[in-house]
Scaffold this active site. Sequence first.
Site, PDB file in Angstrom:
ATOM      1  N   ASN A  64       0.875  -1.172   0.000  1.00 11.46           N
ATOM      2  CA  ASN A  64       0.000   0.000   0.000  1.00 11.46           C
ATOM      3  C   ASN A  64       0.914   1.224   0.000  1.00 11.46           C
ATOM      4  O   ASN A  64       1.442   1.625   1.034  1.00 11.46           O
ATOM      5  CB  ASN A  64      -0.891  -0.031   1.241  1.00 11.46           C
ATOM      6  CG  ASN A  64      -1.916   1.081   1.249  1.00 11.46           C
ATOM      7  OD1 ASN A  64      -1.840   2.019   0.445  1.00 11.46           O
ATOM      8  ND2 ASN A  64      -2.873   0.997   2.153  1.00 11.46           N
ATOM      9  N   ARG A  95      -2.506  -2.056  -3.558  1.00 10.97           N
ATOM     10  CA  ARG A  95      -3.707  -1.241  -3.418  1.00 10.97           C
ATOM     11  C   ARG A  95      -3.600  -0.072  -4.389  1.00 10.97           C
ATOM     12  O   ARG A  95      -2.660   0.716  -4.325  1.00 10.97           O
ATOM     13  CB  ARG A  95      -3.816  -0.710  -1.994  1.00 10.97           C
ATOM     14  CG  ARG A  95      -5.043   0.128  -1.839  1.00 10.97           C
ATOM     15  CD  ARG A  95      -5.188   0.688  -0.459  1.00 10.97           C
ATOM     16  NE  ARG A  95      -6.475   1.376  -0.362  1.00 10.97           N
ATOM     17  CZ  ARG A  95      -6.817   2.109   0.672  1.00 10.97           C
ATOM     18  NH1 ARG A  95      -6.010   2.256   1.687  1.00 10.97           N
ATOM     19  NH2 ARG A  95      -7.985   2.701   0.690  1.00 10.97           N
ATOM     20  N   HIS A 154     -13.178   2.646  -0.925  1.00 12.70           N
ATOM     21  CA  HIS A 154     -13.234   1.683   0.201  1.00 12.70           C
ATOM     22  C   HIS A 154     -13.906   0.376  -0.224  1.00 12.70           C
ATOM     23  O   HIS A 154     -14.454  -0.352   0.609  1.00 12.70           O
ATOM     24  CB  HIS A 154     -14.038   2.237   1.401  1.00 12.70           C
ATOM     25  CG  HIS A 154     -13.400   3.399   2.104  1.00 12.70           C
ATOM     26  ND1 HIS A 154     -14.141   4.449   2.594  1.00 12.70           N
ATOM     27  CD2 HIS A 154     -12.113   3.666   2.412  1.00 12.70           C
ATOM     28  CE1 HIS A 154     -13.335   5.323   3.174  1.00 12.70           C
ATOM     29  NE2 HIS A 154     -12.089   4.867   3.072  1.00 12.70           N
ATOM     30  N   ARG A 174     -11.936  15.770   5.825  1.00 14.45           N
ATOM     31  CA  ARG A 174     -12.705  16.101   4.616  1.00 14.45           C
ATOM     32  C   ARG A 174     -14.128  16.462   4.986  1.00 14.45           C
ATOM     33  O   ARG A 174     -14.734  15.841   5.864  1.00 14.45           O
ATOM     34  CB  ARG A 174     -12.737  14.911   3.644  1.00 14.45           C
ATOM     35  CG  ARG A 174     -11.411  14.620   3.015  1.00 14.45           C
ATOM     36  CD  ARG A 174     -11.512  13.483   2.007  1.00 14.45           C
ATOM     37  NE  ARG A 174     -10.323  12.665   2.075  1.00 14.45           N
ATOM     38  CZ  ARG A 174     -10.308  11.334   2.081  1.00 14.45           C
ATOM     39  NH1 ARG A 174     -11.442  10.652   1.981  1.00 14.45           N
ATOM     40  NH2 ARG A 174      -9.178  10.693   2.154  1.00 14.45           N
ATOM     41  N   GLU A 184      -8.617  -5.023   4.802  1.00 15.90           N
ATOM     42  CA  GLU A 184      -8.397  -4.746   3.383  1.00 15.90           C
ATOM     43  C   GLU A 184      -7.178  -5.493   2.845  1.00 15.90           C
ATOM     44  O   GLU A 184      -7.165  -5.927   1.700  1.00 15.90           O
ATOM     45  CB  GLU A 184      -8.273  -3.226   3.170  1.00 15.90           C
ATOM     46  CG  GLU A 184      -9.608  -2.534   3.423  1.00 15.90           C
ATOM     47  CD  GLU A 184      -9.509  -1.036   3.625  1.00 15.90           C
ATOM     48  OE1 GLU A 184      -9.118  -0.628   4.744  1.00 15.90           O
ATOM     49  OE2 GLU A 184      -9.801  -0.281   2.690  1.00 15.90           O
TER      50      GLU A 184
END
Length: 409
Positions: free
Chosen positions: A9, A92, A181, A242, A392
């Site tokens: 990742n 990823r 996601h 965010r 993940e």
Amino acid sequence: MTGHVLVVNAGSSSVKLAVVDPDTGHRPVTALAERLGSPDAALHVHRAEGPGHAPAAPDPAGGAISADEALTRLVEGLTDAERSTLTGVGHRVVHGGSRFSDSVVVDAGVRADLDRLVALAPLHMPANLRGVEVAQAALPDLPHVAVFDTAFHQTMEPVAYRYAVPTAWYADHGVRRYGFHGTSHRFVSERAAELLGRPLESLRLVTLHLGNGCSAAAVDGGRSVDTTMGLTPLEGLVMGTRSGDVDPGVIGYVAAQEGVGAEEVLAALNSRSGLLGLSGLSNDMRTLCDAAEAGSEPATLAVQVFCYRVAKTVGALTVALGGLDAVVFTGGIGEHSSLVRSRVLDRLAVLGLHEDPEANARHGRGTGGRVDRATDPSSTAGPAALVVPTDEELVIARDTARLVSGGTP
Ligand code: ADP
């Protein structure tokens, strides 16, 4: 034995690596390089079966090293024995656009397609793709697989993914909702079905990934039919830094009032908004819950707005699904904050959901299970609420193993 998968990742300021057994989920090696590009960059390697089973001491990288250098060093740091177990490398990759609805082995053609997608996610894609390049150079004999955050949501219909904007923006520039996601929403949907003891095909789920980034998905029979993030991960729920949904008119208005460009306002919506913007204190939910308890009004408001928006979204996605069998909480906040779950469930009484406070408190430390009152796992009376720890890395490892062995989904 299938062999292990190296999961990569690669971000711009951090790189995470894990050697994963896709069958068991066991991770013999995990490694992290953080604060890259800054003078206090650091590399950490942890070996599950290392001496004393203890985490390796942080290895100060000695000055500002780049993400490329960090990834090369971490891969080179694998022992010959560890390398010999690897059958593939899973990466990823944040954006697969409309081109990728599943993970894919990266060859020259795929690489060219990926390069064309950089414009859709300029904050993340360059680092992700450099990660693929650097790992391919370090491990040239292994297949490299891209696993996309967007792919799971490619099952959405136009009614859910189209924005009401000029059609040419969609046709010429791909302006539509993609969602992110996806690996997490997919993983927790499957686990939720297991926990409920019901076939995934029969379930209408709202999955809530609440971490630093937050998104919700409507998953009907294992397929994503709607989600809150859009063209970029800025849309939807309130997140750490965010804003989530705002009137797009805010951008022009604030730009004019403050005499700055749209880019600067957008940067603030990405990095100075959300929980941080509302509280003026922190982007971290744990800090805010503590501050709220100690009487901080802005922290209290930030937590309230966060939970209100999550609950309102569950209502909207229940309409998208035409009914609701379970709400699934995951991500750092979803898995660990019993307070947030409690606040959200309070508002969802209208959908027939009722918190079991004892079960909710018990599942507050990363264990999965039901947190609503009908805790009989075979109960089908009303919707259930579940906590499901996400993984993940395991999804990336499993997809890589599947593609490397030539399998289909
Ligand atoms: P990322 O999206 O970067 O993977 P995580 O999924 O780890 O992040 O989520 C980070 C968020 O989880 C932070 O807001 C953190 O405060 C929150 N969190 C972790 N543990 C708790 C806790 N016990 N109570 C409340 N929030 C928590």
